[in-house]
Design a protein around this motif. Structure first.
Motif, PDB file in Angstrom:
ATOM      1  N   HIS A   8       0.830  -1.213   0.000  1.00 29.90           N
ATOM      2  CA  HIS A   8       0.000   0.000   0.000  1.00 29.90           C
ATOM      3  C   HIS A   8       0.865   1.263   0.000  1.00 29.90           C
ATOM      4  O   HIS A   8       0.470   2.297  -0.529  1.00 29.90           O
ATOM      5  N   GLN A   9       2.068   1.191   0.559  1.00 35.82           N
ATOM      6  CA  GLN A   9       2.966   2.343   0.533  1.00 35.82           C
ATOM      7  C   GLN A   9       3.512   2.568  -0.871  1.00 35.82           C
ATOM      8  O   GLN A   9       3.647   3.710  -1.316  1.00 35.82           O
ATOM      9  N   VAL A  10       3.796   1.502  -1.576  1.00 34.42           N
ATOM     10  CA  VAL A  10       4.270   1.616  -2.956  1.00 34.42           C
ATOM     11  C   VAL A  10       3.168   2.204  -3.839  1.00 34.42           C
ATOM     12  O   VAL A  10       3.426   3.059  -4.691  1.00 34.42           O
ATOM     13  N   ARG A  11       1.924   1.776  -3.635  1.00 38.08           N
ATOM     14  CA  ARG A  11       0.799   2.336  -4.412  1.00 38.08           C
ATOM     15  C   ARG A  11       0.647   3.830  -4.152  1.00 38.08           C
ATOM     16  O   ARG A  11       0.433   4.615  -5.080  1.00 38.08           O
ATOM     17  N   TYR A  13       2.985   5.933  -3.124  1.00 35.18           N
ATOM     18  CA  TYR A  13       4.168   6.555  -3.741  1.00 35.18           C
ATOM     19  C   TYR A  13       3.973   6.725  -5.246  1.00 35.18           C
ATOM     20  O   TYR A  13       4.143   7.810  -5.787  1.00 35.18           O
ATOM     21  N   THR A  14       3.567   5.665  -5.904  1.00 38.58           N
ATOM     22  CA  THR A  14       3.378   5.702  -7.358  1.00 38.58           C
ATOM     23  C   THR A  14       2.288   6.693  -7.743  1.00 38.58           C
ATOM     24  O   THR A  14       2.449   7.485  -8.669  1.00 38.58           O
ATOM     25  N   ARG A  15       1.181   6.667  -7.028  1.00 35.02           N
ATOM     26  CA  ARG A  15       0.058   7.559  -7.340  1.00 35.02           C
ATOM     27  C   ARG A  15       0.450   9.033  -7.249  1.00 35.02           C
ATOM     28  O   ARG A  15       0.185   9.821  -8.149  1.00 35.02           O
ATOM     29  N   PHE A  16       1.098   9.404  -6.165  1.00 33.26           N
ATOM     30  CA  PHE A  16       1.417  10.809  -5.985  1.00 33.26           C
ATOM     31  C   PHE A  16       2.503  11.288  -6.930  1.00 33.26           C
ATOM     32  O   PHE A  16       2.476  12.431  -7.367  1.00 33.26           O
ATOM     33  N   LEU A  17       3.452  10.449  -7.281  1.00 28.21           N
ATOM     34  CA  LEU A  17       4.493  10.892  -8.211  1.00 28.21           C
ATOM     35  C   LEU A  17       4.003  10.943  -9.650  1.00 28.21           C
ATOM     36  O   LEU A  17       4.480  11.755 -10.432  1.00 28.21           O
ATOM     37  N   THR A  18       3.019  10.112 -10.009  1.00 25.57           N
ATOM     38  CA  THR A  18       2.481  10.178 -11.373  1.00 25.57           C
ATOM     39  C   THR A  18       1.495  11.334 -11.531  1.00 25.57           C
ATOM     40  O   THR A  18       1.224  11.755 -12.648  1.00 25.57           O
ATOM     41  N   VAL A  30      -2.899   4.392  12.965  1.00 24.70           N
ATOM     42  CA  VAL A  30      -1.600   4.303  13.619  1.00 24.70           C
ATOM     43  C   VAL A  30      -0.903   3.012  13.187  1.00 24.70           C
ATOM     44  O   VAL A  30      -1.519   1.957  13.122  1.00 24.70           O
ATOM     45  N   GLY A  31       0.373   3.133  12.848  1.00 20.79           N
ATOM     46  CA  GLY A  31       1.178   1.957  12.558  1.00 20.79           C
ATOM     47  C   GLY A  31       1.146   1.455  11.132  1.00 20.79           C
ATOM     48  O   GLY A  31       1.709   0.415  10.829  1.00 20.79           O
ATOM     49  N   LEU A  32       0.509   2.178  10.223  1.00 22.48           N
ATOM     50  CA  LEU A  32       0.431   1.713   8.838  1.00 22.48           C
ATOM     51  C   LEU A  32       1.494   2.322   7.933  1.00 22.48           C
ATOM     52  O   LEU A  32       1.464   2.130   6.733  1.00 22.48           O
ATOM     53  N   GLY A  33       2.430   3.073   8.494  1.00 23.95           N
ATOM     54  CA  GLY A  33       3.592   3.502   7.725  1.00 23.95           C
ATOM     55  C   GLY A  33       3.473   4.828   7.010  1.00 23.95           C
ATOM     56  O   GLY A  33       3.997   4.990   5.919  1.00 23.95           O
ATOM     57  N   LYS A  34       2.819   5.797   7.628  1.00 18.77           N
ATOM     58  CA  LYS A  34       2.706   7.118   7.000  1.00 18.77           C
ATOM     59  C   LYS A  34       4.068   7.766   6.806  1.00 18.77           C
ATOM     60  O   LYS A  34       4.321   8.380   5.777  1.00 18.77           O
ATOM     61  N   THR A  35       4.960   7.594   7.781  1.00 24.62           N
ATOM     62  CA  THR A  35       6.286   8.204   7.678  1.00 24.62           C
ATOM     63  C   THR A  35       7.055   7.608   6.507  1.00 24.62           C
ATOM     64  O   THR A  35       7.707   8.334   5.747  1.00 24.62           O
ATOM     65  N   ILE A  36       6.972   6.303   6.320  1.00 21.02           N
ATOM     66  CA  ILE A  36       7.664   5.655   5.211  1.00 21.02           C
ATOM     67  C   ILE A  36       7.071   6.118   3.877  1.00 21.02           C
ATOM     68  O   ILE A  36       7.802   6.441   2.942  1.00 21.02           O
ATOM     69  N   LEU A  40       9.236   8.082   1.086  1.00 18.75           N
ATOM     70  CA  LEU A  40       9.438   7.603  -0.285  1.00 18.75           C
ATOM     71  C   LEU A  40       9.121   8.700  -1.298  1.00 18.75           C
ATOM     72  O   LEU A  40       9.879   8.956  -2.237  1.00 18.75           O
ATOM     73  N   ILE A  41       7.983   9.344  -1.098  1.00 18.08           N
ATOM     74  CA  ILE A  41       7.558  10.406  -2.015  1.00 18.08           C
ATOM     75  C   ILE A  41       8.544  11.569  -1.973  1.00 18.08           C
ATOM     76  O   ILE A  41       9.000  12.058  -3.009  1.00 18.08           O
ATOM     77  N   LEU A  42       8.880  12.011  -0.782  1.00 18.14           N
ATOM     78  CA  LEU A  42       9.774  13.159  -0.619  1.00 18.14           C
ATOM     79  C   LEU A  42      11.159  12.884  -1.190  1.00 18.14           C
ATOM     80  O   LEU A  42      11.711  13.705  -1.928  1.00 18.14           O
ATOM     81  N   ARG A  43      11.719  11.735  -0.872  1.00 15.35           N
ATOM     82  CA  ARG A  43      13.072  11.417  -1.354  1.00 15.35           C
ATOM     83  C   ARG A  43      13.129  11.372  -2.876  1.00 15.35           C
ATOM     84  O   ARG A  43      14.026  11.942  -3.494  1.00 15.35           O
ATOM     85  N   GLN A  44      12.154  10.721  -3.505  1.00 13.96           N
ATOM     86  CA  GLN A  44      12.149  10.643  -4.968  1.00 13.96           C
ATOM     87  C   GLN A  44      11.921  12.017  -5.588  1.00 13.96           C
ATOM     88  O   GLN A  44      12.550  12.362  -6.590  1.00 13.96           O
ATOM     89  N   ALA A  45      11.045  12.801  -4.993  1.00 12.43           N
ATOM     90  CA  ALA A  45      10.781  14.144  -5.523  1.00 12.43           C
ATOM     91  C   ALA A  45      12.033  15.018  -5.454  1.00 12.43           C
ATOM     92  O   ALA A  45      12.326  15.766  -6.384  1.00 12.43           O
ATOM     93  N   ILE A  46      12.787  14.905  -4.386  1.00 16.95           N
ATOM     94  CA  ILE A  46      14.017  15.690  -4.248  1.00 16.95           C
ATOM     95  C   ILE A  46      15.083  15.187  -5.222  1.00 16.95           C
ATOM     96  O   ILE A  46      15.703  15.974  -5.940  1.00 16.95           O
TER      97      ILE A  46
END
Length: 75
Positions: A8-11, A13-18, A30-36, A40-46
């Protein structure tokens, strides 16, 4: 050691970058990986030059955890 993202984190990431540019609010249980997901989005965007600047807003109670995760994952 870097974290391995869940599907779900990869989905997310892909959605927001496309759909760039996007203004993003990542909110989930809580605990579903919002920070990750955000990392992912921030690092790729930078790295790709899509983002020149960014801001991460967190509640004070999770600032240390967020900073630790960002450092651990090279964000």
């Amino acid at each position: 050691m870097p974290s391995t993202p869940w599907q779900h984190q990869v989905r997310t990431y892909t959605r927001f970058l496309t759909e760039w540019p996007s203004r993003v609010l990542i909110a989930d249980e809580v605990g579903l990986g919002k920070t990750i997901s955000a990392g992912l989005i921030l690092r790729q965007a930078i790295l790709s030059g899509l983002a020149k600047r960014s801001i991460i807003l967190t509640p004070k109670s999770v600032q240390i955890q967020c900073r630790t995760n960002c450092t651990r994952n090279s964000i």
